[in-house]
Write an enzyme that holds these catalytic residues in place. Structure first.
Site, PDB file in Angstrom:
ATOM      1  CG  ASP A  75      -1.961  -1.054   1.230  1.00 56.22           C
ATOM      2  OD1 ASP A  75      -1.867  -1.958   0.376  1.00 56.22           O
ATOM      3  OD2 ASP A  75      -2.863  -1.008   2.068  1.00 56.22           O
ATOM      4  CE  LYS A  76      -0.570   2.936   4.180  1.00 59.56           C
ATOM      5  NZ  LYS A  76      -1.018   1.554   4.003  1.00 59.56           N
ATOM      6  CB  CYS A 127      -4.467  -7.356  -0.484  1.00 59.39           C
ATOM      7  SG  CYS A 127      -3.441  -7.598   0.973  1.00 59.39           S
ATOM      8  CB  SER A 152      -7.807  -1.863   5.501  1.00 55.25           C
ATOM      9  OG  SER A 152      -7.658  -2.754   4.416  1.00 55.25           O
TER      10      SER A 152
END
Length: 581
Positions: A146-147, A217, A494
């Protein structure tokens, strides 16, 4: 006296080399390695594998976010090798280096999750540090979790040297009971276990198969959302965001990125030529059409800040009024990203949006061509698929990402309102001071139908780090309370969270925002049509509570979390750490 920041534009290069590369192509590396006085630099680089002829080539960094701490990134070392091959075969000299990653999925619901958003800044800072120090003329960044992605783009924007982002790719789904499963299914199984609907053995059985290998994911969670946004921004090659992590297509994408960054270098196309306000609007449009993560709002604002583009939460409201949700993807929908890959990925969607006048076609991209040129011969989705709907049959006619105002969040709040949760919720507050307490309150039955869960002290400064509330939201869904309760927090969510949940509440509790003085039993109304959150107490009572409020002591006084809390701005401003400069 306030000093101005050093310029990231190309310096005057040293004398021209004897190679075919122009001085402009080696504007940074020539300063580091050319001339008799730079012999020590060359000596160091010979030891790393440089040959004499390499010093006359453009040096191109490859920022790899490889790590074995998460399946999202465990294959990226091999992707970086493929990028380097593309660079070396097209006249450049590749230099691979690493930066960090952390795992949201592993740290979720623990104190460690406070480092998640912090890692975005660390990644951006570290890439800027290496590229700036080493004198790379261009670079390619490869990210998976994600980051990584916003962190890479923030560094690209700051440095403004020819650059491309490569997405590590999506994971293939696991299978349980004949259905696709992923990480969020494990979190929700925990909630079902608390409700007596799923045995501990069943939870473990899902955990064993839900994540079968490398890749990010599998739903339209934050990783796939940000990859799609970056492609729409023009900073990745077409369909880079919609490829399986372990696939021939992803290997080719990496090799082509290596060649493409050299094309940008030769043409003199820099990231800020690409990352314009129109380009950010394209990214926002694609995020909305895909039903993407709330995190995209904060990350795109942060990326725009680094590119010198003014982007605000109100721009999301403006764009969201005209863009529909088209993709039926998890968490609110039923399909994983791998199924979108199978029908053609993001390119056909972007072509649909362009033809409808919802994308700016005249913006430049990393191909060296405009968005319209890239999409000119784009295919259509196959007949009969129901993953991406047509524009005349949307899942939701306007954005699911709703920016709220009101006396509880005067600086803004953010919800993912798919329509399945309803558009209004009224209930009584049940207040928790930290995420762990809220999770236990949900699992042990303290939270009941009609409650508005308030989790505070989890903002960028207060946490610090603005944890994602996937554990509480998954527990809510697992216990069957998805339509019976709402949740408000100054933390964030999330991309796997769904339900009637609003985060990014600003000002946060640590700064004395109204969320800091909410009490158990206070009435709260959330109205997605009016985009308002109202704390139902008299204004004089709210003012009196705020006057009595005292700021709590920081949770950390040393280390990276303390430094982050001292420099970070609000969620509505992107939670960046260099805004005050």
């Amino acid at each position: 006296m306030k000093r101005s920041a050093p310029s990231k534009s190309a310096p005057k290069a040293a004398k021209s080399s004897k190679s075919g590369s122009s001085v402009a192509e080696r504007a940074f590396s020539s300063i580091v390695v050319d001339g008799i006085e730079r012999a020590p630099s060359r000596g160091m680089l010979y030891a790393t594998g440089f040959k004499k002829e390499d010093f006359s080539k453009p040096q191109v960094g490859v920022a790899s976010t490889w790590s074995m701490v998460t399946p999202c990134n465990m294959h990226i070392d091999q992707l970086a090798v493929s990028v380097a091959q593309g660079i070396n075969e097209n006249g450049g000299k590749a230099v691979v280096f690493n930066t960090i990653t952390i795992s949201d999925g592993i740290s979720m619901g623990t104190e460690g999750m406070k480092y998640s958003l912090v890692s975005r800044e660390v990644i951006a800072d570290s890439i800027e540090t290496v590229v700036g120090c080493q004198g790379f003329d261009a670079f390619v960044a490869v990210g998976g979790c994600d980051k990584n992605m916003p962190g890479c783009i923030m560094a690209i924007a700051r440095l403004n040297r020819p650059a491309i982002f490569v997405y590590g790719g999506t994971i293939l789904p696991g299978t349980h009971g004949g259905k696709d499963v992923d990480l969020v299914n494990i979190f929700e199984a925990v909630g079902k276990n608390a409700a007596g609907q799923c045995s501990a053995e069943e939870v473990e059985a899902i955990a064993e198969v839900a994540i079968p290998g490398a890749g990010s994911c599998g739903g339209m969670y934050t990783a796939n959302t940000m990859a799609s946004a970056i492609e729409a921004l023009g900073m990745s090659l077409p369909n880079s965001s919609a490829q399986a992590a372990v696939s021939q297509e992803k290997t080719v994408d990496c090799e082509q990125a290596g060649a493409a960054v050299l094309n940008l270098l030769r043409k003199g196309i820099r990231p800020r030529d690409i990352m314009t306000k129109k380009a950010f609007e394209n990214a926002m449009t694609v995020v909305i059409a895909l039903g993407g993560s709330t995190n995209a709002v904060m990350h795109l604002i942060a990326m725009a800040h680094c590119a010198g583009v003014k982007l605000t939460i109100d721009d999301w409201t403006r764009v969201g009024k005209r863009v529909p949700v088209l993709a039926d993807l998890k968490p609110s929908g039923k399909y994983v990203m791998a199924r979108l890959v199978e029908i053609g990925g993001t390119v056909p969607l972007m072509k649909m949006l362009l033809d409808a006048g919802l994308l700016h076609g005249d913006v430049m991209t990393v191909t060296g061509k405009t968005m319209a040129e890239n999409l000119r011969n784009a295919p259509k989705y196959p007949e009969g698929q129901d993953i991406v709907r047509s524009l005349d049959n949307p899942i939701k006619k306007d954005s699911h990402l709703v920016v709220f105002r009101g006396n509880l969040c005067p600086g803004g709040g953010l919800g993912k309102i798919s329509g399945k949760e309803g558009l209004q919720f009224a209930g009584k507050a049940v207040v928790f001071e930290r995420e762990e307490d809220a999770l236990q309150g949900i699992l042990k039955g303290k939270v009941k139908a009609g409650h508005v869960i308030v989790i505070r002290g989890e903002g960028p400064k207060g946490g610090p780090g603005m944890r994602e509330m996937l554990s509480p939201t998954s527990a809510i869904m697992g216990k069957g309370l998805g339509k019976e309760v709402a949740l408000i927090t100054d933390g964030r969510f999330s991309g796997g969270s769904h339900g009637f949940v609003i985060g990014h509440v600003t000002p946060e509790a640590f700064d004395g925002g109204p969320i800091a003085v909410v009490r158990n039993g206070d009435p709260i109304v959330i109205d997605a049509k009016k985009r308002e959150i109202t704390l139902g107490i008299p204004a004089r009572e709210l003012d009196a509570r705020l006057r009595k409020w005292k700021q709590p002591k920081p949770n950390y006084r040393r280390g990276v979390l303390a430094k982050y809390a001292a420099s970070v701005c609000s969620a509505s401003e992107g939670a960046v750490t260099d805004r005050q400069f």
